[in-house]
Design a protein around this motif. Structure first.
Motif, short mmCIF file in Angstrom:
data_model
loop_
_atom_site.label_atom_id
_atom_site.label_comp_id
_atom_site.label_asym_id
_atom_site.label_seq_id
_atom_site.Cartn_x
_atom_site.Cartn_y
_atom_site.Cartn_z
N ASP A 81 0.82 -1.21 0.00
CA ASP A 81 0.00 0.00 0.00
C ASP A 81 0.86 1.26 0.00
N GLU A 82 1.95 1.26 0.77
CA GLU A 82 2.86 2.41 0.79
C GLU A 82 3.47 2.63 -0.58
N MET A 83 3.86 1.55 -1.25
CA MET A 83 4.47 1.67 -2.57
C MET A 83 3.45 2.16 -3.60
N ILE A 84 2.22 1.69 -3.50
CA ILE A 84 1.16 2.18 -4.40
C ILE A 84 0.98 3.68 -4.19
N GLY A 85 1.04 4.11 -2.92
CA GLY A 85 0.90 5.53 -2.61
C GLY A 85 2.00 6.39 -3.19
N LEU A 86 3.16 5.82 -3.43
CA LEU A 86 4.28 6.57 -4.01
C LEU A 86 4.13 6.79 -5.51
N ILE A 87 3.33 5.94 -6.13
CA ILE A 87 3.17 6.02 -7.58
C ILE A 87 2.11 7.06 -7.90
N ILE A 121 8.14 -3.24 -17.01
CA ILE A 121 8.25 -1.78 -16.89
C ILE A 121 9.43 -1.19 -17.67
N ASP A 122 10.21 -2.04 -18.33
CA ASP A 122 11.40 -1.58 -19.05
C ASP A 122 11.03 -0.71 -20.25
N HIS A 123 11.84 0.32 -20.48
CA HIS A 123 11.56 1.26 -21.57
C HIS A 123 11.62 0.60 -22.95
N THR A 124 12.36 -0.50 -23.08
CA THR A 124 12.42 -1.16 -24.38
C THR A 124 11.13 -1.94 -24.67
N VAL A 125 10.43 -2.32 -23.62
CA VAL A 125 9.14 -3.00 -23.78
C VAL A 125 8.03 -1.98 -23.98
N LEU A 126 8.08 -0.92 -23.19
CA LEU A 126 7.09 0.16 -23.31
C LEU A 126 7.59 1.14 -24.37
N ASP A 127 7.55 0.72 -25.59
CA ASP A 127 8.16 1.44 -26.70
C ASP A 127 7.25 2.55 -27.23
N ILE A 128 6.97 3.51 -26.35
CA ILE A 128 6.20 4.70 -26.74
C ILE A 128 6.91 5.92 -26.15
N ASP A 129 6.54 7.08 -26.63
CA ASP A 129 7.21 8.31 -26.20
C ASP A 129 6.82 8.70 -24.78
N ILE A 130 7.78 9.37 -24.12
CA ILE A 130 7.52 10.01 -22.82
C ILE A 130 6.63 11.20 -23.12
N LEU A 132 3.83 9.53 -22.17
CA LEU A 132 2.88 8.41 -22.19
C LEU A 132 3.50 7.14 -21.60
N ARG A 133 4.79 6.93 -21.86
CA ARG A 133 5.47 5.74 -21.34
C ARG A 133 5.44 5.74 -19.81
N ASP A 134 5.73 6.89 -19.18
CA ASP A 134 5.73 6.97 -17.72
C ASP A 134 4.33 6.83 -17.14
N GLU A 135 3.33 7.29 -17.88
CA GLU A 135 1.94 7.13 -17.43
C GLU A 135 1.53 5.67 -17.51
N LEU A 140 0.67 0.22 -14.96
CA LEU A 140 1.11 -1.17 -14.85
C LEU A 140 1.60 -1.49 -13.45
N MET A 141 2.39 -0.59 -12.88
CA MET A 141 2.90 -0.81 -11.52
C MET A 141 1.76 -0.90 -10.52
N ARG A 142 0.81 0.04 -10.60
CA ARG A 142 -0.33 -0.01 -9.68
C ARG A 142 -1.09 -1.32 -9.82
N ALA A 143 -1.32 -1.75 -11.05
CA ALA A 143 -2.06 -2.99 -11.29
C ALA A 143 -1.31 -4.21 -10.73
N MET A 144 0.00 -4.25 -10.96
CA MET A 144 0.79 -5.39 -10.45
C MET A 144 0.80 -5.39 -8.93
N LEU A 145 0.98 -4.22 -8.31
CA LEU A 145 1.02 -4.15 -6.85
C LEU A 145 -0.34 -4.49 -6.25
N GLN A 146 -1.41 -4.02 -6.87
CA GLN A 146 -2.74 -4.34 -6.35
C GLN A 146 -3.01 -5.84 -6.46
N SER A 147 -2.53 -6.47 -7.54
CA SER A 147 -2.74 -7.92 -7.66
C SER A 147 -1.95 -8.66 -6.57
#
Length: 152
Positions: A81-87, A121-130, A132-135, A140-147
């Protein structure tokens, strides 16, 4: 051979193993490791961030010191929960990696889960421009942490 940042990090973590709060003098550490004080700043900023489970406070002046506090959550769910709050709305790859490493170090996730998360979460996998990539990375991070919260 390990680099100086790795050696300084290991030294500070060894001290933290015996106490959750330590006070260090930047100049003494720099002298001990024969490096410039800015190297100590770099290690503290990159390896001892809140995402990695540390709070670093600095007191300036002649008798100044750096206080490093290891934050220990009560439960895995609380840490997640703390980590989700940081995102926020978006998250950088470095911040996401720090969160994943922290969860791994606290044994909340396995090595395998960490590797999978780091790949996603690697930038080579998320091959879109900043930005949008950071969004997308934040979502993705929130979804993985919530799961993780629901699977524990």
């Amino acid at each position: 051979m390990r680099n100086i940042s790795d050696i300084i990090e290991k030294y500070i973590k060894e001290i933290l193993d015996s106490s959750d709060i330590i006070k260090l003098k930047r100049s003494e550490l720099a002298e001990k490791f024969q490096c410039v004080p800015s190297q100590i700043n770099y290690v503290l900023k990159t390896r001892f961030s809140i995402e990695r489970g540390y709070v670093v406070e600095s007191k300036r002046g002649g008798g100044g010191y750096i206080q490093v506090i290891k934050v220990r959550p009560v439960t895995d769910a609380e840490l997640i929960d703390e980590m989700i709050g940081l995102i926020g709305y978006k998250v950088t790859q470095n911040m996401a990696e720090s969160i994943i490493i922290h969860l791994l170090e606290e044994d909340v996730i396995s090595d395998r889960e960490a590797r999978l998360m780091l790949t996603v979460i690697d930038h080579t996998v998320l091959d879109i421009d900043i930005p949008l990539r950071d969004e997308l990375r934040a979502n993705l991070m929130r979804a993985m942490l919530q799961s993780l919260t629901y699977s524990r």
